[in-house]
Motif scaffolding. Structure first.
Motif, PDB file in Angstrom:
ATOM      1  N   UNK A  64       0.828  -1.207   0.000  1.00 17.18           N
ATOM      2  CA  UNK A  64       0.000   0.000   0.000  1.00 17.18           C
ATOM      3  C   UNK A  64       0.865   1.260   0.000  1.00 17.18           C
ATOM      4  N   UNK A  65       1.917   1.258   0.821  1.00  8.57           N
ATOM      5  CA  UNK A  65       2.812   2.421   0.894  1.00  8.57           C
ATOM      6  C   UNK A  65       3.581   2.590  -0.410  1.00  8.57           C
ATOM      7  N   UNK A  84      -8.350   4.117  -5.375  1.00  9.79           N
ATOM      8  CA  UNK A  84      -9.413   3.192  -4.961  1.00  9.79           C
ATOM      9  C   UNK A  84      -8.814   1.870  -4.507  1.00  9.79           C
ATOM     10  N   UNK A  85      -7.742   1.443  -5.205  1.00 16.48           N
ATOM     11  CA  UNK A  85      -7.078   0.196  -4.809  1.00 16.48           C
ATOM     12  C   UNK A  85      -6.506   0.279  -3.400  1.00 16.48           C
ATOM     13  N   UNK A  86      -5.851   1.417  -3.082  1.00 16.32           N
ATOM     14  CA  UNK A  86      -5.297   1.603  -1.738  1.00 16.32           C
ATOM     15  C   UNK A  86      -6.420   1.653  -0.695  1.00 16.32           C
ATOM     16  N   UNK A  87      -7.500   2.374  -1.043  1.00 14.08           N
ATOM     17  CA  UNK A  87      -8.637   2.471  -0.108  1.00 14.08           C
ATOM     18  C   UNK A  87      -9.260   1.104   0.155  1.00 14.08           C
ATOM     19  N   UNK A  88      -9.504   0.345  -0.925  1.00 14.28           N
ATOM     20  CA  UNK A  88     -10.097  -0.984  -0.750  1.00 14.28           C
ATOM     21  C   UNK A  88      -9.155  -1.915   0.002  1.00 14.28           C
ATOM     22  N   UNK A  89      -7.865  -1.756  -0.235  1.00 13.70           N
ATOM     23  CA  UNK A  89      -6.875  -2.578   0.451  1.00 13.70           C
ATOM     24  C   UNK A  89      -6.980  -2.400   1.967  1.00 13.70           C
ATOM     25  N   UNK A 143       1.317   4.110  -2.863  1.00 13.27           N
ATOM     26  CA  UNK A 143       1.134   5.531  -2.567  1.00 13.27           C
ATOM     27  C   UNK A 143       2.284   6.368  -3.139  1.00 13.27           C
ATOM     28  N   UNK A 144       3.501   5.867  -3.034  1.00 13.59           N
ATOM     29  CA  UNK A 144       4.656   6.598  -3.572  1.00 13.59           C
ATOM     30  C   UNK A 144       4.561   6.719  -5.094  1.00 13.59           C
ATOM     31  N   UNK A 145       4.100   5.638  -5.752  1.00 12.26           N
ATOM     32  CA  UNK A 145       3.929   5.680  -7.214  1.00 12.26           C
ATOM     33  C   UNK A 145       2.843   6.687  -7.589  1.00 12.26           C
TER      34      UNK A 145
END
Length: 275
Positions: free
Chosen positions: A48-49, A255-260, A52-54
């Motif tokens: 996830x982190x 959305x991917x990070x949020x769902x994760x 986020x950097x990408x």
């Protein structure tokens, strides 16, 4: 500081340095966040982190830079809210006026000094340490060889007949350079420098006339916040393609990070209830 544009897409020296510095600063933050992901023991947070950097690299560096190039090539690529557009153009216009309006007068002054002191142009500046009188001026030079370091400083003071200082010329260089330098070469150097400065501002004014006044630093806040504010909107087909692709990727990663994290929390709650 001379900048002559050979194509539609170009950056002034000052703008290039500020753009490079800002990009490197933003990239260092993104890399720092990515490195944090390497030290996170929990694999779930690690990915996830890293994602986020990408996301930050794409959203704060890659696409804003692309938009800057688009606007430099075609200022009509994007449309901005009227107040933003008008204020930014006025700021750049004021900077151009403040920086350039005195240059023609300074060049004219130096040309006059050169013309009226033609008989001493070939004199070395060390010969002007004693007061030198010409028809309209009194000239005196001061060379400081006591400055620590490799370069020294020479200053030429040009007074009128009333003793009023009209111009002060400074030149730095090595001992050998200053020891043999001529008065005329210093004046020619300053005249050429000011002419190059004036040419630079003429290029800036030409860019301003075709509404090319956006830089990476000035476009960045609107590019980042546009998803929430609508401060900038794509106009040309290629701008629409990149803008749509930009926010499609951002939405997908976001959305991917949020769902994760949502799934992690749900799993955590389920485990707690079972226990």
């Amino acid at each position: 500081m001379t900048t002559i544009l050979t194509s539609k897409i170009s950056f002034g020296i000052g703008e290039s340095f500020s753009t490079i510095f800002l990009i490197l600063f933003l990239l260092s933050i993104c890399v720092f966040i990515y490195r944090i992901s390497k030290y996170v023991r929990n694999k779930n947070f690690k990915y996830a982190i890293a994602s986020l950097s990408i996301l930050l690299i794409l959203h704060s560096v890659i696409f804003p830079f692309i938009y800057t190039l688009m606007l430099k090539n075609n200022p009509a690529s994007f449309e901005f809210k009227t107040t933003i557009y008008t204020n930014r153009k006025q700021i750049v216009l004021n900077e151009w006026i403040n920086d350039s309006q005195s240059l023609p007068h300074e060049i004219k002054d130096l040309d006059n000094i050169k013309l009226l002191n033609s008989i001493i142009l070939n004199k070395q500046i060390k010969e002007l340490k004693q007061l030198t009188f010409t028809k309209d001026y009194v000239i005196h030079s001061d060379i400081n060889f006591n400055i620590p370091g490799r370069n020294y400083m020479a200053t030429i003071y040009i007074f009128d007949k009333k003793g009023i200082l009209k111009k002060k010329l400074d030149k730095s260089g090595s001992y050998i350079e200053l020891d043999s330098m001529k008065f005329g070469s210093i004046i020619n150097h300053d005249i050429n420098y000011l002419k190059n400065e004036l040419q630079y501002y003429k290029v800036k004014k030409a860019e301003l006339d075709r509404n090319n006044f956006w830089t990476f630093a000035t476009i960045l806040p609107y590019s980042i916040s546009s998803i929430f504010t609508g401060n900038m909107s794509p106009i040309t087909p290629i701008a629409n393609v990149f803008y749509s692709f930009h926010y499609f990727i951002i939405y997908c990663i976001g959305i991917g990070i949020f769902l994760h994290f949502l799934i992690l929390n749900i799993n955590f709650l389920i485990k707690n209830r079972k226990s």
